[in-house]
Write an enzyme that holds these catalytic residues in place. Structure first.
Site, mmCIF file in Angstrom:
data_model
loop_
_atom_site.group_PDB
_atom_site.id
_atom_site.type_symbol
_atom_site.label_atom_id
_atom_site.label_comp_id
_atom_site.label_asym_id
_atom_site.label_seq_id
_atom_site.Cartn_x
_atom_site.Cartn_y
_atom_site.Cartn_z
ATOM 1 N N PRO A 39 0.802 -1.232 0.000
ATOM 2 C CA PRO A 39 0.000 0.000 0.000
ATOM 3 C C PRO A 39 0.833 1.281 0.000
ATOM 4 C CG PRO A 39 -0.725 -1.546 1.714
ATOM 5 C CD PRO A 39 0.597 -2.027 1.219
ATOM 6 N N GLU A 40 0.136 2.368 -0.139
ATOM 7 C CA GLU A 40 0.714 3.709 -0.041
ATOM 8 C C GLU A 40 1.358 3.904 1.331
ATOM 9 O OE1 GLU A 40 -0.864 8.349 -0.494
ATOM 10 O OE2 GLU A 40 -2.302 6.701 -0.434
#
Length: 295
Positions: A39-40
């Protein structure tokens, strides 16, 4: 096979987060994954719930101290943490895409680093941080909007989606922390407009992922969910291949057939027969912009 990792950072403990990443990569690789998406801001952390003492017109001293901790958790493009991720990708013979908080000088960027078995491939910097993110992250520029891995793999941190579509992307990777219901609709729109596969990995973060004694843990319970996940995958015609799962940390797996892109582009190819360049053109400036230029 593609692995979509839905997991959270260990806030302010980058070495422990890297250990977690290595364990998750090993697990996914053992199950046959050759492309693994995180993920980010997985490395460095997404500081959900913090305001860093920022109020319009004033800054608090304790907020500056909080930012100092956050800054020290970030990593550099050619630093030891990046070299470790490169080694992890090489050991497990995978393509590894990781959302990181990148440090350059005294500025932070929300970036995505790309690795393969051959080494470090490059990065994408978020072009425009959203809302309060702009107070802790700098803006990227057009020089870091890559399409990697033999021209079919690219990445975006949520924004400026049409830029990628017009670069002929086939597998669109979207690391995120956006856990709203509307996120899936956004991913389906990108897939349909770009006639590409869209793969999104979202963090799953609890208050307990902050250090003991941190006010984010003290003002609530350790089980308080701050980012609930919602990773997903969509095919080029908008069919949802992996539905959002909000139950906790997990790895989801997906195999794709790139020939589906040809079938989907039969009636809509934004960079080909469906374009109208005599009416509308998208101009992308990929020149790197520097604060200081010596002539």
């Amino acid at each position: 096979m593609i692995a979509i990792v839905q997991a959270g950072s260990i806030i302010y403990d980058t070495p422990a987060t890297l250990d977690k990443l290595e364990k998750l990569v090993a697990e996914a690789a053992d199950k046959g994954a050759r492309l693994i998406l995180f993920p980010e801001a997985f490395i460095g952390g997404y500081p959900k719930g913090l305001n860093f003492g920022i109020v319009l017109g004033s800054r608090a001293a304790d907020g500056r101290e909080e930012f100092n901790k956050y800054f020290n958790s970030a990593i550099e493009e050619d630093g030891n943490e990046s070299k470790r991720m490169k080694k992890i990708a090489q050991i497990h013979n995978v393509n590894l895409i990781v959302g990181v908080v990148e440090r350059q000088g005294r500025t932070l960027y929300c970036s995505v680093f790309f690795y393969s078995s051959s080494g470090y491939l490059g990065k994408h910097r978020k072009l425009m941080p959203t809302a309060l993110e702009r107070c802790v992250w700098g803006c990227g520029d057009g020089s870091t909007m890559p399409v990697r891995f033999i021209s079919y793999l690219g990445s975006s941190n949520i924004e400026k989606n049409s830029f990628k579509i017009f670069k002929g992307i086939e597998l669109y990777l979207a690391p995120t922390v956006d856990d709203r219901d509307v996120w899936l609709s956004t991913m389906r729109t990108i897939a349909v407009e770009g006639r590409c596969f869209v793969i999104s990995a979202c963090q799953f973060l609890k208050a307990s992922d902050y250090p003991k004694g941190h006010y984010m843990r003290e003002k609530t319970t350790d089980d308080k969910i701050l980012i609930r996940g919602g990773s997903c995958a969509v095919d080029p015609l908008g069919t949802v291949l992996i539905e959002p799962d909000y139950s906790g940390e997990l790895i989801q797996y997906l195999s794709i057939d790139l020939s589906q892109i040809t079938r989907a582009k039969m009636d809509l190819d934004s960079v080909g027969h469906y374009s109208r360049p005599e009416v509308f053109q998208l101009v992308i400036n990929e020149t790197p912009f520097k604060a200081v230029t010596r002539k």
